[in-house]
Structures are given as structure tokens and as C-alpha cells.
Write a protein that holds these residues in place. Structure first.
Motif, PDB file in Angstrom:
ATOM      1  N   GLU A 192     -54.212  69.063 -18.349  1.00 43.47           N
ATOM      2  CA  GLU A 192     -53.350  69.303 -17.031  1.00 43.47           C
ATOM      3  C   GLU A 192     -52.344  70.120 -17.910  1.00 43.47           C
ATOM      4  OE1 GLU A 192     -53.994  65.212 -14.627  1.00 43.47           O
ATOM      5  OE2 GLU A 192     -52.341  65.627 -15.078  1.00 43.47           O
TER       6      GLU A 192
ATOM      7  N   HIS B 107     -43.772  67.065 -13.631  1.00 45.75           N
ATOM      8  CA  HIS B 107     -45.245  66.779 -13.538  1.00 45.75           C
ATOM      9  C   HIS B 107     -45.255  66.353 -14.789  1.00 45.75           C
ATOM     10  CE1 HIS B 107     -49.207  66.003 -12.153  1.00 45.75           C
ATOM     11  NE2 HIS B 107     -49.087  65.487 -13.254  1.00 45.75           N
TER      12      HIS B 107
ATOM     13  N   HIS C 218     -46.154  63.070 -17.436  1.00 51.81           N
ATOM     14  CA  HIS C 218     -46.511  62.515 -18.214  1.00 51.81           C
ATOM     15  C   HIS C 218     -45.723  62.288 -19.991  1.00 51.81           C
ATOM     16  CE1 HIS C 218     -49.294  65.847 -16.875  1.00 51.81           C
ATOM     17  NE2 HIS C 218     -50.097  64.332 -16.278  1.00 51.81           N
TER      18      HIS C 218
ATOM     19  N   HIS D  73     -50.249  57.756 -10.534  1.00 50.75           N
ATOM     20  CA  HIS D  73     -50.216  59.139 -10.793  1.00 50.75           C
ATOM     21  C   HIS D  73     -50.852  60.561 -10.018  1.00 50.75           C
ATOM     22  CE1 HIS D  73     -48.413  62.366 -13.176  1.00 50.75           C
ATOM     23  NE2 HIS D  73     -50.179  62.454 -13.764  1.00 50.75           N
TER      24      HIS D  73
ATOM     25  N   ASP E  62     -51.086  63.940  -9.391  1.00 50.30           N
ATOM     26  CA  ASP E  62     -51.896  64.668  -9.258  1.00 50.30           C
ATOM     27  C   ASP E  62     -52.034  65.600  -8.856  1.00 50.30           C
ATOM     28  OD1 ASP E  62     -51.899  64.986 -12.234  1.00 50.30           O
ATOM     29  OD2 ASP E  62     -53.473  63.129 -12.190  1.00 50.30           O
TER      30      ASP E  62
ATOM     31  N   TYR F 273     -50.967  69.268  -7.872  1.00 54.02           N
ATOM     32  CA  TYR F 273     -51.245  70.594  -7.896  1.00 54.02           C
ATOM     33  C   TYR F 273     -52.790  71.212  -7.811  1.00 54.02           C
ATOM     34  CZ  TYR F 273     -53.918  68.076 -11.565  1.00 54.02           C
ATOM     35  OH  TYR F 273     -54.708  66.187 -12.688  1.00 54.02           O
TER      36      TYR F 273
END
Ligand SMILES: [Fe+2]
Length: 133
Positions: free
Chosen positions: A60, A75, A79, A115, A120, A123
Motif C-alpha cells: 500500500e 496512513h 500501519h 482499518h 483504506d 485511498y
């Protein structure tokens, strides 16, 4: 157990495939925890989750860098927080504390589902505009 549902889809096949595998690994960890008292097995699945997460996050993040995604930093931090937490759990299990396996697994499940469905999703437009499908 988490069951894949179309509402988790981000509409990009490579990422959906990776999310499905991520869910499979977490389900495997839940099953291991239910079926075995052996902390070695918990260690092993946690290790697999860590390895898988690192690999998937870089998929990603590489797209985010390539496409100049404006929320990349934020983002990436999410993570990073996840990875830190899993490594912390691994260390506790390694130190002989496996009493909290249920807590770990609840955290992993909740984090991943949240998430995928919140962070997610943001994007999707950017990735699709840049040619992913
Ligand atoms: Fe992500």
C-alpha cells in the motif's frame, strides 16, 4: 472469526486479495488459540502476522508514494502503530506471558476491520485514478 464480506472490498483486486490473506492469517491465529495451549504456536502465528503485515503495508505504501497520495504520512503512522503493537505482543509472549492471547486477537481483528473500512477506503479514488483496478 472474520468472514470476508463485499463491504470490505476496496475495489482493487491486488489489495482485496492481500486483505483476504490477512484475514485468513488472523483467523488461523484465532483457531490456534482455541485449539492449543502451546505458547510456541501462538508465537509462530504472531510471527506470521507480523511478516504478512509488513509485506502488505509496503504494497500500500509503495502505491501511495508512487501516486503522491496526500494522506501518506497519516496512513503510514497507522500501519506503524499496528506493527509496534504486534511486536510488543510478540515480546510479551516470548517472555512467557501468553495469558492475554484473547486480548491480542481481539485487538488484531478490530484493528484490521476498522482499518480496511475506514482508513483504506480513503485511498480508493486516488489509486483508481492512477490506474489500479
Ligand atoms: Fe492500510
Amino acid at each position: 472469526m472474520i468472514e470476508w464480506d463485499d463491504k470490505y472490498s476496496v475495489g482493487i483486486s491486488r489489495i482485496d486479495d492481500e486483505h483476504k490473506q490477512f484475514i485468513d492469517i488472523i483467523n488461523k491465529a484465532v483457531a490456534t488459540n482455541e485449539q492449543s495451549d502451546d505458547p510456541e504456536e501462538l508465537k509462530e502465528v504472531l510471527h506470521q502476522i507480523t511478516m504478512y503485515a509488513i509485506n502488505h503495508f509496503s504494497t500500500e505504501e509503495n502505491y501511495m508514494i508512487e501516486f503522491n497520495y496526500p494522506e501518506y504520512q497519516y496512513h503510514k503512522e497507522e500501519h506503524h502503530d499496528f506493527s509496534k503493537k504486534v511486536i510488543e505482543y510478540c515480546e510479551r509472549v516470548n517472555a512467557g506471558d501468553s495469558q492475554f492471547a484473547n486480548e491480542i486477537l481481539e485487538y488484531l481483528k478490530r484493528w484490521l476491520i476498522n482499518h480496511i473500512q475506514v482508513t483504506d477506503r480513503k485511498y480508493i479514488d486516488c489509486f483508481i485514478r492512477n490506474g489500479l483496478k
